[in-house]
Design an enzyme around this catalytic site. Sequence first.
Site, PDB file in Angstrom:
ATOM      1  N   HIS A 263       0.850  -1.187   0.000  1.00 48.09           N
ATOM      2  CA  HIS A 263       0.000   0.000   0.000  1.00 48.09           C
ATOM      3  C   HIS A 263       0.885   1.236   0.000  1.00 48.09           C
ATOM      4  CE1 HIS A 263      -3.210   2.817   0.983  1.00 48.09           C
ATOM      5  NE2 HIS A 263      -4.028   1.856   0.596  1.00 48.09           N
ATOM      6  N   ASP A 314      -7.889  -5.363  -0.759  1.00 49.05           N
ATOM      7  CA  ASP A 314      -8.346  -6.249  -1.837  1.00 49.05           C
ATOM      8  C   ASP A 314      -8.108  -7.725  -1.578  1.00 49.05           C
ATOM      9  OD1 ASP A 314      -7.418  -3.638  -3.978  1.00 49.05           O
ATOM     10  OD2 ASP A 314      -9.449  -4.428  -3.745  1.00 49.05           O
TER      11      ASP A 314
HETATM   12  C1  SDX Z   1      -6.245  -0.198  -3.356  1.00 47.56           C
HETATM   13  O1  SDX Z   1      -4.498   4.271  -2.260  1.00 47.56           O
HETATM   14  C2  SDX Z   1      -5.475   3.619  -1.671  1.00 47.56           C
HETATM   15  O2  SDX Z   1      -5.863   3.914  -0.589  1.00 47.56           O
HETATM   16  C3  SDX Z   1      -6.046   2.480  -2.507  1.00 47.56           C
HETATM   17  C4  SDX Z   1      -7.019   1.582  -1.741  1.00 47.56           C
HETATM   18  C5  SDX Z   1      -8.325   2.311  -1.484  1.00 47.56           C
HETATM   19  O3  SDX Z   1      -9.033   1.926  -0.548  1.00 47.56           O
HETATM   20  O4  SDX Z   1      -8.694   3.184  -2.321  1.00 47.56           O
HETATM   21  O5  SDX Z   1      -6.450   1.162  -0.530  1.00 47.56           O
HETATM   22  C6  SDX Z   1      -7.387   0.362  -2.587  1.00 47.56           C
HETATM   23  O6  SDX Z   1      -6.051   0.167  -4.476  1.00 47.56           O
HETATM   24  C7  SDX Z   1      -5.294  -1.138  -2.665  1.00 47.56           C
HETATM   25  C8  SDX Z   1      -4.076  -1.510  -3.561  1.00 47.56           C
HETATM   26  C9  SDX Z   1      -4.507  -2.619  -4.541  1.00 47.56           C
HETATM   27  N1  SDX Z   1      -3.422  -2.893  -5.470  1.00 47.56           N
HETATM   28  C10 SDX Z   1      -2.707  -4.042  -5.394  1.00 47.56           C
HETATM   29  O7  SDX Z   1      -2.881  -4.906  -4.551  1.00 47.56           O
HETATM   30  C11 SDX Z   1      -1.654  -4.195  -6.473  1.00 47.56           C
HETATM   31  C12 SDX Z   1      -0.343  -4.713  -5.871  1.00 47.56           C
HETATM   32  N2  SDX Z   1       0.232  -3.660  -5.021  1.00 47.56           N
HETATM   33  C13 SDX Z   1       1.335  -2.921  -5.553  1.00 47.56           C
HETATM   34  O8  SDX Z   1       1.297  -2.677  -6.933  1.00 47.56           O
HETATM   35  C14 SDX Z   1       1.685  -1.721  -4.670  1.00 47.56           C
HETATM   36  O9  SDX Z   1       1.823  -2.154  -3.376  1.00 47.56           O
HETATM   37  C15 SDX Z   1       0.790  -0.498  -4.676  1.00 47.56           C
HETATM   38  C16 SDX Z   1       0.450  -0.049  -6.050  1.00 47.56           C
HETATM   39  C17 SDX Z   1      -0.471  -0.773  -3.934  1.00 47.56           C
HETATM   40  C18 SDX Z   1       1.541   0.605  -3.951  1.00 47.56           C
HETATM   41  O10 SDX Z   1       2.612   0.890  -4.744  1.00 47.56           O
HETATM   42  P1  SDX Z   1       3.787   1.886  -4.339  1.00 47.56           P
HETATM   43  O11 SDX Z   1       3.449   2.659  -3.119  1.00 47.56           O
HETATM   44  O12 SDX Z   1       4.113   2.660  -5.573  1.00 47.56           O
HETATM   45  O13 SDX Z   1       4.979   0.904  -3.914  1.00 47.56           O
HETATM   46  P2  SDX Z   1       6.018   0.297  -4.925  1.00 47.56           P
HETATM   47  O14 SDX Z   1       5.313  -0.396  -6.060  1.00 47.56           O
HETATM   48  O15 SDX Z   1       7.024   1.354  -5.255  1.00 47.56           O
HETATM   49  O16 SDX Z   1       6.720  -0.829  -4.040  1.00 47.56           O
HETATM   50  C19 SDX Z   1       7.601  -0.436  -2.962  1.00 47.56           C
HETATM   51  C20 SDX Z   1       8.393  -1.678  -2.636  1.00 47.56           C
HETATM   52  C21 SDX Z   1       9.021  -2.296  -3.887  1.00 47.56           C
HETATM   53  O17 SDX Z   1      10.226  -2.900  -3.473  1.00 47.56           O
HETATM   54  P3  SDX Z   1      11.537  -2.697  -4.429  1.00 47.56           P
HETATM   55  O18 SDX Z   1      11.126  -3.257  -5.789  1.00 47.56           O
HETATM   56  O19 SDX Z   1      11.768  -1.178  -4.475  1.00 47.56           O
HETATM   57  O20 SDX Z   1      12.594  -3.469  -3.734  1.00 47.56           O
HETATM   58  O21 SDX Z   1       7.540  -2.701  -2.109  1.00 47.56           O
HETATM   59  C22 SDX Z   1       7.495  -3.813  -3.014  1.00 47.56           C
HETATM   60  C23 SDX Z   1       8.097  -3.370  -4.319  1.00 47.56           C
HETATM   61  O22 SDX Z   1       8.792  -4.463  -4.914  1.00 47.56           O
HETATM   62  N3  SDX Z   1       6.078  -4.125  -3.243  1.00 47.56           N
HETATM   63  C24 SDX Z   1       5.631  -5.322  -3.647  1.00 47.56           C
HETATM   64  C25 SDX Z   1       4.238  -5.177  -3.709  1.00 47.56           C
HETATM   65  N4  SDX Z   1       3.886  -3.931  -3.366  1.00 47.56           N
HETATM   66  C26 SDX Z   1       5.040  -3.280  -3.092  1.00 47.56           C
HETATM   67  N5  SDX Z   1       6.283  -6.465  -3.948  1.00 47.56           N
HETATM   68  C27 SDX Z   1       5.499  -7.508  -4.327  1.00 47.56           C
HETATM   69  N6  SDX Z   1       4.154  -7.447  -4.398  1.00 47.56           N
HETATM   70  C28 SDX Z   1       3.497  -6.312  -4.098  1.00 47.56           C
HETATM   71  N7  SDX Z   1       2.151  -6.262  -4.167  1.00 47.56           N
END
Ligand code: SDX
Length: 377
Positions: A263, A314
């Site tokens: 998140h 989710d």
């Molecule tokens: C919702 O914003 C909200 O409030 C949204 C929500 C709402 O109620 O409206 O909460 C609802 O949209 C929840 C999120 C649903 N999406 C997912 O589940 C998709 C998977 N999640 C990721 O894509 C990610 O965690 C995000 C998009 C949710 C957040 O992305 P960020 O803040 O841009 O974080 P990032 O992608 O830069 O990751 C930071 C680090 C990375 O490590 P490094 O590669 O730099 O070493 O954390 C890791 C990422 O690799 N990471 C994950 C991960 N999420 C973050 N690694 C594996 N799987 C994941 N899901």
Amino acid sequence: MVNSGEKVCIRGLRDVAAAETRISFVDPLGALYYAGYNIDDLIGKVCYEEIFHLLIHNKLPNKTELEALKTDLRSEMKLPDPILDSLRSTPKNCHPMEVLRTEVSRLGEYDENRDDNSEQANKKRATMLAAKVPAIVASFHRIRQNEKVLDPKEEYGLAENFLYLFRGKPLDAEEKDAMERYMILHADHGLNASTFAARVTASTFSDMYSAVTSAVGTLKGKLHGGASERVMHMLSEVPHLDDVEEYIQGMLFDRKRVMGFGHRIYLAEDPRSKHLKKISKALCQNEHRADLYAKCKKIQAVVHREKKIYPNVDFYAALVLNALDIHSEFFTPFFASSRISGWTAHILEQYADAVLIRPTSNYVGVYERNFVPIEER
Ligand code: SDX
């Protein structure tokens, strides 16, 4: 001489406050407040209509206000014929989020009062949309199944009527409680991407239908509301509990994002996930679903061990909706059917804030190119 005016560029607006709001607060340490109430103090004690009233009017309703709101929402769940006709002519293979994006926009065509952008008219629109968005989702499902579109039942609240209209059968007590809690937990969440999209549209003083259409299109994405549908797909790819470790390690090795995890704001577990995990455990009693729940718990353990990240809203929401016999392509439309409350509350707040949201950007292209006429190109 060009003044590049280079500004600090914050990609993804990470940690940038783009608005001030009274509607909800997402505490990175793992708490969520709706207009000052911790959701942990609300869950199980209020119905979804009370949350709608709180977000829109900044106060919980009294009994008279609640009954009036329930009556308004129930009557607004009935869809006008042009919308039903449109749903009937929609290609059956359309994704329900595409259908919702279209029909929300179409609702604006039948709003005879569409030029009245007063707060009173928009609060009325918010109530209408809070009822018609779930009704569109349910009706499209029924029509696509060649089943009769039902009318909402007088004795049901919005959450119960939504699932009744969708499935065509009454809910048992456990399902009714789960649906109410699901709708409450998805109602608002600070300046998430779809809410931000709605506010950008509203900041130009475009109409509420346009702003909600922006939000629906944004929620559809897999990094946002579209994740829940992909959680079920992921679970279907993991044959047995013993395969979880290898499957997740493979995803992480390929630097793939595990859907339903991570998140932008939370540094701890998403408080909504804790509630949804409990609800899904209670619902997943039969053998097949108990196996799904066990797989989810194992995935949560492996992802946390490897990446120190937590499930977001989710992940377990997917299990709850699956246990309510909802097909995964309807998971995001169910999310939207609750978040319409937050979206319309933020749109109203943005109208009152009356400031155009227009950031700048750093131009990284070339300058001063010499023009060559087409004859010489
Ligand atoms: C919702 O914003 C909200 O409030 C949204 C929500 C709402 O109620 O409206 O909460 C609802 O949209 C929840 C999120 C649903 N999406 C997912 O589940 C998709 C998977 N999640 C990721 O894509 C990610 O965690 C995000 C998009 C949710 C957040 O992305 P960020 O803040 O841009 O974080 P990032 O992608 O830069 O990751 C930071 C680090 C990375 O490590 P490094 O590669 O730099 O070493 O954390 C890791 C990422 O690799 N990471 C994950 C991960 N999420 C973050 N690694 C594996 N799987 C994941 N899901």
